[in-house]
Design an enzyme around this catalytic site. Sequence first.
Site, PDB file in Angstrom:
ATOM      1  N   ASP A 120       2.837   5.413  -6.656  1.00  0.00           N
ATOM      2  CA  ASP A 120       4.092   5.287  -5.903  1.00  0.00           C
ATOM      3  C   ASP A 120       5.323   5.149  -6.787  1.00  0.00           C
ATOM      4  O   ASP A 120       6.448   5.171  -6.280  1.00  0.00           O
ATOM      5  CB  ASP A 120       3.997   4.061  -4.977  1.00  0.00           C
ATOM      6  CG  ASP A 120       2.990   4.292  -3.869  1.00  0.00           C
ATOM      7  OD1 ASP A 120       2.074   3.468  -3.719  1.00  0.00           O
ATOM      8  OD2 ASP A 120       3.098   5.328  -3.186  1.00  0.00           O
ATOM      9  N   HIS A 125       0.855  -1.197   0.000  1.00  0.00           N
ATOM     10  CA  HIS A 125       0.000   0.000   0.000  1.00  0.00           C
ATOM     11  C   HIS A 125       0.889   1.245   0.000  1.00  0.00           C
ATOM     12  O   HIS A 125       1.687   1.418  -0.900  1.00  0.00           O
ATOM     13  CB  HIS A 125      -0.939  -0.103   1.207  1.00  0.00           C
ATOM     14  CG  HIS A 125      -2.087   0.851   1.243  1.00  0.00           C
ATOM     15  ND1 HIS A 125      -2.418   1.705   0.234  1.00  0.00           N
ATOM     16  CD2 HIS A 125      -3.003   1.078   2.228  1.00  0.00           C
ATOM     17  CE1 HIS A 125      -3.481   2.417   0.584  1.00  0.00           C
ATOM     18  NE2 HIS A 125      -3.860   2.071   1.788  1.00  0.00           N
ATOM     19  N   HIS A 150      -2.332  -2.165  -9.746  1.00  0.00           N
ATOM     20  CA  HIS A 150      -3.307  -1.522  -8.864  1.00  0.00           C
ATOM     21  C   HIS A 150      -4.577  -2.358  -8.846  1.00  0.00           C
ATOM     22  O   HIS A 150      -4.961  -2.939  -9.856  1.00  0.00           O
ATOM     23  CB  HIS A 150      -3.637  -0.108  -9.372  1.00  0.00           C
ATOM     24  CG  HIS A 150      -4.233   0.759  -8.325  1.00  0.00           C
ATOM     25  ND1 HIS A 150      -5.564   0.725  -8.015  1.00  0.00           N
ATOM     26  CD2 HIS A 150      -3.667   1.647  -7.479  1.00  0.00           C
ATOM     27  CE1 HIS A 150      -5.812   1.580  -7.032  1.00  0.00           C
ATOM     28  NE2 HIS A 150      -4.669   2.158  -6.689  1.00  0.00           N
TER      29      HIS A 150
END
Length: 428
Positions: free
Chosen positions: A363, A268, A307
């Site tokens: 990210d 995460h 994702h």
Amino acid sequence: MPDTLSILDNRTGKKYEIPIENDTIRAADLRQIKVSDDDFGMLSYDPALMNTASVKSHITYIDGDKGILEYRGYPIEQLAENSSSYSEIAYLLIVGQLPNQLQLEAWRADIQRHTFIHENIKKLTEGFRYDAHPMGTFISTIAALTTFYPEAKDIFNAETRMKQIHRLIGKATTIAAFTYCHSLGRPFVYPAGDLSYTGNFLNMMFKVGESRYDVDPVFERALTVLFILHADHEQNCSTNVMRSIGSSHVDPYSAVAGAAAALWGPLHGGANEAVIHMLEEIGSVTNVPSIINDVKAGKRKLMGFGHRVYKNYDPRAKVIKKLADQVFAVTGRNRKLDIALELERIALEDEYFIKRKLYPNVDFYSGLIYEAMGFRMNFFPVLFAIPRIAGWLAHWQEHILDQEQKITRPRQVYLGLRGQTWQPIGKR
Ligand code: SDX
């Protein structure tokens, strides 16, 4: 045609009409499906809630196939491009509309007033080892805030609730900065009232001694955009945790601490730190093909890729990639960017990634910017948690005010033993 689902249970030949609303059926409507009358009734089984809507929300909309992200109906690209401050977006998420000038000034003043923390919190921060992971310190200190503000338990008092929201958004940056200064053995820098939310944060992080720290406008703008992009993302893992903890009607400090703990996981919000470690391990563009082969052989994941919802390019990653160029124009190009770009180029052409619809996520590039701005790698998850507090609080507030919601308590499919008889230890 009626908005219903006709279910034929072939075990009994019985037929059921299940109402459809918002393209969903209520799982509770399955309970009527039984083989015998004393059955509990049918459940839906959905590990990781991959295909389960557990809430109705008006906050954030995502279309994973089209790569769309909207906060309260505003496309993320427009907000990142036009908004001048993270505080403005926090207002949008929590209050539900963009503030006018007076509302924004009042909101900013409320948050700024609460950037100061009780002096005892400094002592708490100093109690951690210098090399404690900043996310562990951050989570612990956020949780400790509940002991300073016991009135926060009065969650159905709107005024009290909003005061805790101001406190959490305001104090998050100070707690993070104090954690960072403690790890370096540097004196804490107190909040400055004449700076923006991100400018004040950068000042508390990087001002050393009495010399004035001139916040670089490129860094301030880049961090503002990054904070806007990270502010919310509908029912992600940590937001689901925030709602679940909040459903027990505990105070918001305890709920945010739990959500931040969930965010810390490498799958995460901890992925931004993992991406930089991966790029450092790769070391050079020439090593990229072997890493791609390891990923395709299932030996490792490509951190910052993939994702649960986006099966297209994460719209946030697009904005961040552009932002990287602006920051590197100031700091000089980071060679890890070349490795990241080559990883992306190869992955987006490779059948393994195409078939699994794996694209860069939020990210993948963010850590490169944070590193170029002088943040330490282990601080990156904290840089994700700070802005996400507004999203967590918006969802928490929506959840506790939702008349349909109760305390979260899912069911299970029990496959364990039954009817065991106690055996004295000598007979085991
Ligand atoms: C965030 O939910 C949110 O909104 C989160 C977030 C937010 O703003 O709150 O967007 C922030 O958490 C972004 C994600 C950051 N995490 C990472 O970058 C870690 C690397 N990514 C993966 O771990 C993964 O993609 C997840 C966890 C993000 C999503 O995993 P899913 O949806 O459970 O997908 P999966 O594991 O079922 O993968 C499907 C297939 C599998 O292959 P097969 O078993 O079918 O052969 O894709 C593969 C996976 O092995 N796969 C990857 C991969 N991610 C998925 N293969 C290589 N590298 C990857 N990164």
